[in-house]
Design an enzyme around this catalytic site. Structure first.
Site, mmCIF file in Angstrom:
data_model
loop_
_atom_site.group_PDB
_atom_site.id
_atom_site.type_symbol
_atom_site.label_atom_id
_atom_site.label_comp_id
_atom_site.label_asym_id
_atom_site.label_seq_id
_atom_site.Cartn_x
_atom_site.Cartn_y
_atom_site.Cartn_z
ATOM 1 N N THR A 25 -16.198 73.300 -0.292
ATOM 2 C CA THR A 25 -16.121 72.692 -1.844
ATOM 3 C C THR A 25 -15.063 73.802 -2.169
ATOM 4 O O THR A 25 -16.430 74.005 -2.752
ATOM 5 C CB THR A 25 -16.493 71.296 -2.432
ATOM 6 N N LYS A 76 -10.471 67.122 -4.558
ATOM 7 C CA LYS A 76 -11.222 67.235 -4.683
ATOM 8 C C LYS A 76 -11.936 67.064 -5.937
ATOM 9 O O LYS A 76 -13.195 67.004 -6.141
ATOM 10 C CB LYS A 76 -12.122 67.667 -2.996
ATOM 11 N N LYS A 118 -21.225 72.818 -9.867
ATOM 12 C CA LYS A 118 -20.076 73.888 -9.375
ATOM 13 C C LYS A 118 -18.745 72.585 -8.670
ATOM 14 O O LYS A 118 -18.010 73.827 -9.862
ATOM 15 C CB LYS A 118 -20.346 74.135 -7.588
HETATM 16 P P1 NAD Z 1 -25.876 73.260 2.311
HETATM 17 O O1 NAD Z 1 -26.171 74.189 1.243
HETATM 18 O O2 NAD Z 1 -26.650 72.913 2.665
HETATM 19 O O3 NAD Z 1 -25.086 74.301 3.444
HETATM 20 C C1 NAD Z 1 -24.404 75.563 3.279
HETATM 21 C C2 NAD Z 1 -24.527 76.277 4.556
HETATM 22 O O4 NAD Z 1 -24.051 77.208 4.507
HETATM 23 C C3 NAD Z 1 -26.638 76.964 4.378
HETATM 24 O O5 NAD Z 1 -26.690 76.894 5.813
HETATM 25 C C4 NAD Z 1 -26.393 78.603 4.885
HETATM 26 O O6 NAD Z 1 -27.064 78.941 5.149
HETATM 27 C C5 NAD Z 1 -24.694 78.448 5.229
HETATM 28 N N1 NAD Z 1 -24.199 79.598 4.977
HETATM 29 C C6 NAD Z 1 -24.146 80.326 3.997
HETATM 30 N N2 NAD Z 1 -23.507 81.526 2.873
HETATM 31 C C7 NAD Z 1 -23.129 81.772 4.840
HETATM 32 C C8 NAD Z 1 -22.810 82.662 5.368
HETATM 33 N N3 NAD Z 1 -21.489 83.720 4.483
HETATM 34 N N4 NAD Z 1 -22.316 82.585 6.758
HETATM 35 C C9 NAD Z 1 -23.125 81.344 6.986
HETATM 36 N N5 NAD Z 1 -23.377 80.630 6.528
HETATM 37 C C10 NAD Z 1 -23.690 80.586 5.502
HETATM 38 O O7 NAD Z 1 -24.546 73.428 1.572
HETATM 39 P P2 NAD Z 1 -23.676 71.426 1.962
HETATM 40 O O8 NAD Z 1 -24.507 70.783 1.454
HETATM 41 O O9 NAD Z 1 -23.594 70.874 3.866
HETATM 42 O O10 NAD Z 1 -22.511 71.265 1.488
HETATM 43 C C11 NAD Z 1 -21.401 72.781 1.373
HETATM 44 C C12 NAD Z 1 -19.768 71.886 0.938
HETATM 45 O O11 NAD Z 1 -19.543 70.830 1.221
HETATM 46 C C13 NAD Z 1 -20.457 72.329 -0.042
HETATM 47 O O12 NAD Z 1 -19.225 73.318 -0.606
HETATM 48 C C14 NAD Z 1 -20.585 71.449 -0.959
HETATM 49 O O13 NAD Z 1 -20.428 71.588 -2.463
HETATM 50 C C15 NAD Z 1 -19.449 70.499 0.116
HETATM 51 N N6 NAD Z 1 -20.268 69.206 -0.209
HETATM 52 C C16 NAD Z 1 -20.655 68.703 0.336
HETATM 53 C C17 NAD Z 1 -21.654 67.874 0.305
HETATM 54 C C18 NAD Z 1 -23.086 66.895 0.204
HETATM 55 O O14 NAD Z 1 -23.535 65.682 -0.150
HETATM 56 N N7 NAD Z 1 -24.141 67.263 0.790
HETATM 57 C C19 NAD Z 1 -20.503 66.526 -0.354
HETATM 58 C C20 NAD Z 1 -19.284 66.390 -0.284
HETATM 59 C C21 NAD Z 1 -18.285 68.293 0.064
#
Ligand code: NAD
Length: 286
Positions: A88, A163, A238
């Site tokens: 997102t 979104k 965010k």
């Molecule tokens: P998270 O923080 O659990 O996972 C993100 C991952 O990205 C982490 O493991 C981190 O180490 C990795 N990362 C960060 N920078 C990096 C890089 N430069 N190279 C490689 N890896 C890197 O986040 P999440 O909850 O999985 O969410 C991910 C996205 O999905 C976000 O944009 C969030 O808004 C969206 N989202 C999350 C949910 C939810 O319920 N968690 C639901 C819908 C959308």
């Protein structure tokens, strides 16, 4: 097709596992060592992903992470590759990235998700999709493996626009549910019975049923596990900020969305960013 999946966090790992389960040839990458060690099909480096894969899926926290990873990939590949961003991020960055990639001969699709880690694990996410028809067609088998509801909104950026609006509803609803539970508690109602009432009545919502803000009534909700996310409060803050920016850019007043953005920002600034967003309840019930 060889898929490089970048960002193996709360959402990325179960999404990548769905693809592997459905037979896609996939290498995963994450900058967090512990996360990478726990993933069976991990790459040695992002360079390996750039060299071996023709399709890149990103599931990263914010626009800056997506831009940085795309920059590293682009410096090592030649066209044509397909970039599918499920993170997102903001509409403006997405449109910029799409233009940049298209000019270089690559394909780009933005497909942020709704559904949380439960839906990610069961391959039943909802995808909000933007991109040229040709690239969306190429991405569809991947999206169909990870999700059940695929809604195509139009050009690149429209997935992120949908979104932003969707998550504004979630943020406002989370505050409404929390405030109602705080009042119910102050009025000494049995909160289990109140949950039972609301979940089968007009107050029902996904947020209420899956992210009930008080421990107990919903055993699988983060509130019943010390508010372990789920969806971290910093991500909700965010997303609400992204909606606020989109509202500003399109000159649409979103009074409740702006108030929700402020409340979640303050909650995160007070050190609660890594808790599930439903923990906002704690800042409401005095
Ligand atoms: P998270 O923080 O659990 O996972 C993100 C991952 O990205 C982490 O493991 C981190 O180490 C990795 N990362 C960060 N920078 C990096 C890089 N430069 N190279 C490689 N890896 C890197 O986040 P999440 O909850 O999985 O969410 C991910 C996205 O999905 C976000 O944009 C969030 O808004 C969206 N989202 C999350 C949910 C939810 O319920 N968690 C639901 C819908 C959308």
């Amino acid at each position: 097709m060889k898929v490089g999946f970048i960002g193996l966090g709360t959402m990325g790992t179960p999404m990548a596992k769905c693809l592997i389960h459905d037979g896609f040839d996939l290498l995963g990458w994450d900058t967090d060592e512990e996360t990478l060690l726990g993933f069976d099909s991990a790459a040695d480096s992002l360079e390996q992903i750039a060299q071996c894969c023709d399709t890149f899926i990103t599931m990263l926290p914010e626009g800056q992470h997506v831009r940085s990873v795309y920059g590293q990939l682009l410096s090592q590949i030649e066209a044509p590759h397909l970039f599918l961003d499920c993170s997102t991020i903001d509409v403006a960055s997405t449109r910029d990235l799409a233009m940049q990639l298209t000019a270089l001969g690559h394909g780009f699709v933005d497909a942020p998700v709704s559904g949380g880690r439960e839906a990610a694990s069961s391959g039943s996410l909802s995808f909000m999709i933007g991109g040229d028809a040709e690239h969306v067609d190429a991405a569809r088998p991947l999206l169909a493996s990870m999700g059940k509801k695929l809604i195509e909104f139009g050009d690149a950026g429209t997935g992120q626009a949908a979104k932003a609006c969707h998550n504004m509803i979630c943020g406002i609803t989370a505050l409404g549910v929390s405030e109602a539970f705080a009042l119910a508690d102050a009025l000494e109602l049995d909160l289990g019975k109140f949950f039972h009432l609301c979940s089968g009545a007009a107050a029902q919502s996904w947020i209420l049923e899956n992210r009930c803000p008080v421990p107990g009534p919903a055993p699988n909700a983060p509130a019943s596990s010390d508010y372990t996310p789920g969806f971290a409060a910093y991500l909700m803050a965010k997303d609400l900020e992204l909606a606020r920016q989109a509202a500003e850019a399109s000159n649409q007043r979103t009074e409740f969305g702006a108030a929700a953005a402020r409340r979640f920002r303050e909650f995160v600034e007070a050190g609660n960013g890594d808790l599930d967003f439903s923990a906002i309840y704690r800042s409401i019930r005095k």
